[in-house]
Design an enzyme around this catalytic site. Structure first.
Site, PDB file in Angstrom:
ATOM      1  N   GLN A 100      29.170 -19.433  19.651  1.00  0.00           N
ATOM      2  CA  GLN A 100      28.844 -19.019  18.286  1.00  0.00           C
ATOM      3  C   GLN A 100      28.190 -20.122  17.460  1.00  0.00           C
ATOM      4  OE1 GLN A 100      32.308 -16.495  16.630  1.00  0.00           O
ATOM      5  NE2 GLN A 100      33.061 -17.275  18.570  1.00  0.00           N
ATOM      6  N   GLN A 101      28.380 -21.378  17.851  1.00  0.00           N
ATOM      7  CA  GLN A 101      27.711 -22.463  17.119  1.00  0.00           C
ATOM      8  C   GLN A 101      26.205 -22.416  17.310  1.00  0.00           C
ATOM      9  OE1 GLN A 101      29.518 -26.186  18.224  1.00  0.00           O
ATOM     10  NE2 GLN A 101      31.336 -25.829  16.962  1.00  0.00           N
TER      11      GLN A 101
ATOM     12  N   ASP B 164       4.776  -9.831   6.772  1.00  0.00           N
ATOM     13  CA  ASP B 164       3.998 -10.884   6.113  1.00  0.00           C
ATOM     14  C   ASP B 164       4.753 -11.554   4.970  1.00  0.00           C
ATOM     15  OD1 ASP B 164       1.914 -10.351   7.793  1.00  0.00           O
ATOM     16  OD2 ASP B 164       0.814  -9.103   6.370  1.00  0.00           O
TER      17      ASP B 164
ATOM     18  N   GLY C 159       0.819  -1.207   0.000  1.00  0.00           N
ATOM     19  CA  GLY C 159       0.000   0.000   0.000  1.00  0.00           C
ATOM     20  C   GLY C 159       0.852   1.257   0.000  1.00  0.00           C
TER      21      GLY C 159
ATOM     22  N   ASN D 221      32.603 -21.592   4.360  1.00  0.00           N
ATOM     23  CA  ASN D 221      33.812 -21.608   3.534  1.00  0.00           C
ATOM     24  C   ASN D 221      33.840 -22.764   2.543  1.00  0.00           C
ATOM     25  OD1 ASN D 221      34.086 -23.588   5.529  1.00  0.00           O
ATOM     26  ND2 ASN D 221      36.311 -23.412   5.581  1.00  0.00           N
TER      27      ASN D 221
END
EC number: 2.7.1.11
Length: 938
Positions: free
Chosen positions: A834-835, A327, A281, A699
């Site tokens: 971080q995993q 959405d 819109g 990588n």
């Protein structure tokens, strides 16, 4: 402009080699830009101070210097001239590709290329190492601008933007004033989009404005609603949810009188380009505004509300759209800003609900947003392995959906499943367009199945909170591209919409995209559901087919005839990565629906060789795997040759595997190579083999995206947000964060974009002492400017392998020492956090998509190898393209999912010593990450 000094190194004569074809162009270049006089007799260009001798050599090849890197770092030498008015030179070079330092707005040095590729520099300094111009460019008063940012009022005073920001090649022919506004429903990531647009506009030498409160701000106008903003105004915005410049629905703008006021207020503010972040819109209104612009300004002139000068100056309004909508209902783009953040909230909520549902063996009906689009419900269904979903694109009759839902849920329950999750999109309808509410679903589950059922409506929780990493990065990259688009636009160019297809940022025609989006709603309302599905992008249709296949598993008759059924194995190799379990779950359930028998090799290749850890997978044992982190079947880094490749071949033959899917990182890549090479010695490996890349390092050659990298990125981003908050609260503190990723800087680079880190060091570039010195100077400058402006902290992200000597601890000590008490530095080591924990929705859904594509690959390639199965070793040709293609890596490249042969990738596209691809696909993102935080690169 006059040359007041000879060449900076003192040389007064210089030879330039050119060709006969480029001779005239070269002469014109130096006559125009350096005002040298050409002497045809001797082939020289001179003035009273310098002489350039042109030497013609037709064997000479013009230098090829790329535009997106710092020319000073590429060429071995450059001719640099001194002048007294560099602004005049900048205007003279408008339209040429230039590089300006420290910035394009107030440059001290400007470089451009002559027709032969030589780099020519102009400077206002008196010598090569000075950083002060010969003459002051402006008064002190003129450099003071607004800077303090606030949710309510963006204006303040007292901070100079005459800082040294990095320069990027100039693309605009003339300075523009670019405004950005957010409109419609808010979405996470909008702030990151605004930040990127504002800072990129400033880089490009443009004035940046924001329109407060959406179209309402355009209609009301004035300095309270259309505000000029500056570099530091949008500091830290990418980490904040919602939109700091406000958004509102505006009835007045739907009328011509409202748009007339909008045009007047933009002209009064001096704005000639508008970027709108919103839904269909909002974007429809923006394009209508552009199409009416000539008549609007004519009417304003006739009414005397603007003068003739303004009328001539603002003949055209350039419009560009970026899609901000949770959405994900915009056609032509795979993702909208905010959609994956909303999906993350939904999946997190359902993961929590699953625990309580399991405790009581309950059913839950979860209502999610999506009036005319079931994307959120569909992907949440895949991500959480929901029992049933109801979406507007695929309705059934009132009786059918009830029967289908009860049938599948009763089958799941009869096989031992304790929980039932049904996801309902708010726009769900039956085939006769009757709305299906959560209460309707609840009633069916209670009355027909006798389940203990609860309803959960997530509501605006889906819109809330900060954006996930994907949305921050998407919004940033699209913001940069939007500025490029408006600067390149002409009056005849259709308004562009910035989209993304797979991993590639693209431009699409705004009008066509909006019309396609509206056509979906129209098709649904006219009960043409087939057309509605066709109008959705192919990825949506693929996701829906995938959901139906994995949801049915072996509860119905297999799709394929019995003689085509196969035994397909899957193994995890390398470090754990988010999405591995999703791939195993989806591979197994899809195989069941096709009629194949899925096997899992537990604990990698060594599990097979040491313990014969092979099991067939059944549906009940897999329940809940889709949303679990780590690797349920176990993984390690051993390759087949390390584990005993001969024994692996024996077990392959013993179990009669017809195909193998390897999920993992670089070790998995090497494993596929070893198995493919071993085909000559072992017939058991003459089967289709495919690798699904899964590693946080991202990588693996042959793909731009690996499973687990998004989960890792989100974990690192959340860690950095918390660390940055600590740094800001302490005042004057920098945190050096150690980032995993091996020899790949992908994780550090993209995390830097997501969290706005001041510096990121990656293995591809290393850490030079010169660059470190420059970065410390940048930090000192940042902290000195921030003094007295509230909370301010900085982050430095360092890949572990960027330097073995300059560890995070050492870097922190060096920075603290060099800061001389102005600020201090600490190190932070997130390590294996971080995993990630639970995989992100992106890794879950892509794990599903990749696994099903991999099974499809095995089905198609099995026919190729079956035709060669009875050949002797001497007759089996291992080097034909069709045989080579049967061992491939599944990957995302640009806007496509592709299968690349392992032989091609391993032999020609891999840096084996570094364990990385030869081509770094994310290099351009690094450039953007640096220039959006004002980092100077040497």
């Amino acid at each position: 402009m006059t040359q007041s000094l000879p060449l900076l190194n003192g040389t007064e004569a210089y030879k330039l080699v050119t060709t006969q074809g480029l001779y005239d162009k070269t002469v014109k270049f130096y006559e125009k830009y350096l005002q040298l006089v050409h002497d045809k007799r001797v082939g020289t260009l001179t003035n009273s101070l310098i002489t350039l001798k042109l030497v013609v050599d037709n064997s000479f090849k013009p230098l090829d210097v790329v535009n997106d890197k710092d020319w000073r770092a590429i060429v071995s030498s450059a001719l640099v001239f001194s002048c007294t008015n560099i602004q005049h030179f900048r205007d003279l070079a408008a339209g040429e590709t230039i590089q300006a330092y420290p910035n394009e707005t107030n440059p001290i040095e400007i470089y451009l290329k002559d027709p032969n590729g030589y780099i020519i520099g102009i400077t206002e300094t008196k010598n090569a190492i000075s950083i002060k111009p010969t003459l002051p460019k402006q008064s002190v008063e003129a450099s003071l601008i607004s800077s303090r940012s606030s949710r309510i009022d963006i204006a303040s005073s007292g901070v100079s933007t005459d800082s040294s920001y990095p320069a990027i090649p100039k693309t605009a022919k003339a300075q523009k004033s670019i405004a950005v506004m957010t409109s419609g429903g808010d979405a996470p990531g909008m702030n990151a989009n605004v930040r990127a647009i504002v800072r990129t506009a400033i880089f490009k030498g443009c004035n940046a404005f924001v329109v407060m409160e959406g179209y309402e701000g355009l209609v009301k106008g004035g300095p309270n609603y259309i505000k000029q903003v500056y570099w530091e105004t949008v500091r830290n915005w990418s980490c904040e949810g919602g939109t700091n410049i406000g958004t509102a629905r505006c009835k007045e703008f739907r009328e011509r009188e409202g748009r007339l006021l909008g045009a007047l207020h933009l002209i009064e503010a001096g704005v000639d380009a508008l970027i709108v972040c919103g839904g269909d819109g909002s974007l429809t209104g923006a394009d209508l505004f552009r199409s009416e612009w000539p008549s609007l300004i004519r009417e304003l002139l006739d009414q005397g509300r603007i003068n003739k000068v303004q009328f001539d100056r603002y003949q055209h309004l350039n419009i560009c759209g970026t899609v901000g909508s949770i959405d994900n209902d915009m056609s032509t783009t795979d993702a909208t800003i905010g959609a994956y953040s909303a999906l993350d909230r939904i999946c997190q909520a359902i993961d929590y609900i699953e625990a309580t549902a399991n405790s009581h063996s309950r059913a839950f009906v979860v209502e999610v947003m999506g009036r005319n689009c079931g994307w959120l419900a569909l992907l949440a269904g895949i991500s959480t392995s929901a029992d049933y979903i109801l979406i507007p694109e695929k309705p059934a009759s009132s009786r059918e959906w009830q029967d289908q839902m009860c049938d599948i849920i009763s089958k799941h329950r009869s096989r031992g499943k304790r929980t039932t999750i049904v996801i309902v999109a708010e726009g769900a309808i039956s085939a006769d367009l009757t709305p299906i509410s959560s209460k309707d679903v609840h009633k069916v589950l209670v009355d027909r199945l006798g389940l203990d059922c609860r309803i959960t409506t997530l509501g605006h929780v889906q819109r809330g909170g900060t954006a996930v990493a994907y949305d921050r990065i998407l919004a940033t990259l699209q913001g940069v591209e939007a500025v490029n688009a408006v600067l390149e636009s002409t009056p005849d160019t259709p308004s562009p919409l910035i989209a993304i297809n797979e991993n590639k940022i693209t431009r699409k025609p705004l009008v066509e995209s909006v019309q396609l989006t509206k056509s979906v709603a129209e098709a649904i309302h006219s009960k043409d559901f087939k057309k509605a599905m066709q109008l959705r992008d192919s990825e949506f249709v693929e996701h829906l087919d995938n959901f139906m296949a994995i949801n049915s598993a072996d509860h119905i008759e297999p799709k394929l005839p019995e003689h085509t059924h196969m035994k397909i194995a899957i193994v995890n190799v390398g470090a754990p990565a988010g999405g591995m379990n999703s791939a195993v779950y989806s591979m197994a359930t899809y195989c069941m629906s096709q009629g194949h028998k899925p096997y899992a090799i537990y604990n990698g290749w060594t599990g097979l060789t040491r313990h014969e850890s092979v099991r067939s997978l059944n549906w009940k044992d897999l329940l809940g795997w889709q949303s679990r982190g780590g690797s349920e079947i176990g993984t390690n880094r051993h390759t087949p040759e390390e584990a005993d490749i001969g024994l692996i071949a024996y077990y392959f033959q013993k179990y009669g595997f017809d195909g193998i899917i390897i999920v993992g990182g670089f070790e998995a890549f090497v494993s596929l190579h070893q198995l493919e090479r071993a085909r000559e010695n072992y017939t058991a490996f003459r089967i289709p083999m495919v690798l699904i890349p899964a590693t946080l390092s991202n990588n693996v050659p042959g793909t731009e995206y690996s499973l687990g990298s998004d989960t890792a990125l989100n974990s690192l981003m959340q860690y950095c947000d918390i660390i940055k908050q600590s740094a800001a609260s302490t005042r004057g503190r920098v945190f050096v964060v150690d980032v995993q990723g091996g020899n790949s800087g992908y994780l550090a680079t993209h995390a830097a974009v997501a969290v706005g880190a001041q510096v990121s060091y990656v293995p591809e570039e290393g850490i030079s002492l010169e660059q470190l010195t420059q970065d410390i100077e940048n930090l000192t400058e940042s902290f000195s400017e921030a003094e007295g402006r509230g909370k301010f902290g900085q982050l430095i992200l360092k890949s572990t392998n960027a330097s073995k000597v300059l560890t995070p601890e050492v870097l922190a000590e060096v920075i603290t020492q060099e800061a001389e008490g102005h600020f201090d530095a600490k190190c932070a080591i997130p390590g294996h956090v971080q995993q990630g924990g639970l995989p992100s929705p992106i890794d879950r859904t892509r794990g599903t998509r990749f696994a099903i594509r991999a099974v499809g690959f095995i089905e198609s390639q099995h026919k190729v190898l079956a035709a060669e199965a009875n050949l002797d070793d001497d007759d089996f040709d291992f080097d034909t393209p069709k045989i080579i293609a049967t061992a491939s890596v599944l990957g995302v490249k640009g806007s496509d999912i592709v299968f690349s042969s392992i032989r091609q990738l391993y032999d020609f596209e891999t840096e084996l010593n570094k364990r990385t691809p030869k081509t770094i696909h994310w290099q351009s993102t690094r450039t953007i990450a640096d220039h959006l935080v004002g980092r100077k690169k040497l």
